[in-house]
Enzyme design. Sequence first.
Site, PDB file in Angstrom:
ATOM      1  N   ASP A  42       0.839  -1.197   0.000  1.00  0.00           N
ATOM      2  CA  ASP A  42       0.000   0.000   0.000  1.00  0.00           C
ATOM      3  C   ASP A  42       0.874   1.247   0.000  1.00  0.00           C
ATOM      4  OD1 ASP A  42      -2.904   1.135   0.730  1.00  0.00           O
ATOM      5  OD2 ASP A  42      -1.414   2.239   1.919  1.00  0.00           O
ATOM      6  N   TYR A  47       2.809   9.819  -0.108  1.00  0.00           N
ATOM      7  CA  TYR A  47       3.850   9.222   0.752  1.00  0.00           C
ATOM      8  C   TYR A  47       5.256   9.473   0.195  1.00  0.00           C
ATOM      9  CZ  TYR A  47      -0.009   6.384   2.736  1.00  0.00           C
ATOM     10  OH  TYR A  47      -1.179   5.959   3.315  1.00  0.00           O
ATOM     11  N   LYS A  72      -2.912   5.902  -4.174  1.00  0.00           N
ATOM     12  CA  LYS A  72      -4.043   6.810  -3.881  1.00  0.00           C
ATOM     13  C   LYS A  72      -3.831   8.163  -4.534  1.00  0.00           C
ATOM     14  CE  LYS A  72      -3.860   4.639   0.654  1.00  0.00           C
ATOM     15  NZ  LYS A  72      -2.450   4.494   0.983  1.00  0.00           N
ATOM     16  N   HIS A 105      -7.813   9.347  -1.794  1.00  0.00           N
ATOM     17  CA  HIS A 105      -7.155   9.345  -0.478  1.00  0.00           C
ATOM     18  C   HIS A 105      -7.988  10.030   0.613  1.00  0.00           C
ATOM     19  CE1 HIS A 105      -2.814   9.196   1.281  1.00  0.00           C
ATOM     20  NE2 HIS A 105      -3.709   8.981   2.223  1.00  0.00           N
TER      21      HIS A 105
END
Length: 280
Positions: A42, A47, A72, A105
């Site tokens: 994931d 990120y 996402k 997200h």
Amino acid sequence: MDSIKLSNGVSMPMLGFGTFMIKQDCEQHVADALKLGYRLVDTASAYFNEAAVGRAISASGITRGELFVTSKVWVQDAGYDNTLRAFEKTLRELGLDYLDLYLIHQPYGDYYGSWRAMERLMDDGLIRAIGVSNFSPERVVDLALNSDTPPMVDQIELHPFLPQTDAIAEIRKYGCVPQAWGPLCEGQRDIFGNPTLTEIAASHGKTAAQIALKWNLQRGVAVIPRSTNHKHRAENLCLDFTLTDEEMQRITSLDIGHSEIIDHRCAHTARQLINWKIHD
Ligand SMILES: NC(=O)c1ccc[n+]([C@@H]2O[C@H](COP(=O)([O-])OP(=O)(O)OC[C@H]3O[C@@H](n4cnc5c(N)ncnc54)[C@H](OP(=O)(O)O)[C@@H]3O)[C@@H](O)[C@H]2O)c1
């Protein structure tokens, strides 16, 4: 590794590897997770580690079809055209030619536009399944009833201190699979020293972390624990035991009724997330 069938028939592993806040040595951590047997990874554009995740995947030698990769779209890229652009970048960063699961997200901005773009990408064979994240049940109902494709997954905060039993029941009515982010409460609230969890853990010869993960899995909630520690990563995969109904109930009763990590219904949170930019 157990899997669950999403509403379009795509199979998703029930347990995966989370990469939130893993920036340093991300490639090595993901490589080790894959070596240990994790098959779902994931990540998210927010990120800033999609490229490292992609390098680990590419070097792993694991057949693409055996892997399940989730990413996402961030709030800044909400809307039809923005999402098409953001997806292209995500795929390029990951070095993949398709994604298994693409999620919205956060429940802010023109996410209906994003959803239509994601439906198109799915039709084009570039994404196998689509879903949302941090959507409260009424937002899932709204999207499910006002689009051609009900969300297949809702990735939300789910751990023993926040079981969200009613929310899960509501989203399941639309075939939406709950996936737990923060399944270990991000290590907060002394979860690993919690008396109920450690007592149950001792009776199974397991750790509190394993009990928390198993509890979610046993109630049909997929989990994506994160760890930068090899021993923890290995431990989180060893969940070959069964909790009794009474143990399940005792764990559910640890519910504190609210999140201590983030509150998506709070105006301040909405402002902060909407204003957080991940690119120019
Ligand atoms: N959609 C969203 O908005 C959203 C939000 C947050 C997270 N996520 C996703 O969900 C994933 C998981 O959530 P999270 O990263 O927030 O937190 P988490 O998985 O609940 O907790 C991670 C923490 O638990 C520790 N830990 C892991 N396994 C352990 C074990 N067996 N024993 C003791 N400590 C252990 C880790 O420390 P060590 O590294 O020392 O093991 C780390 O501090 C993320 O990585 C991300 O992929 C999504």
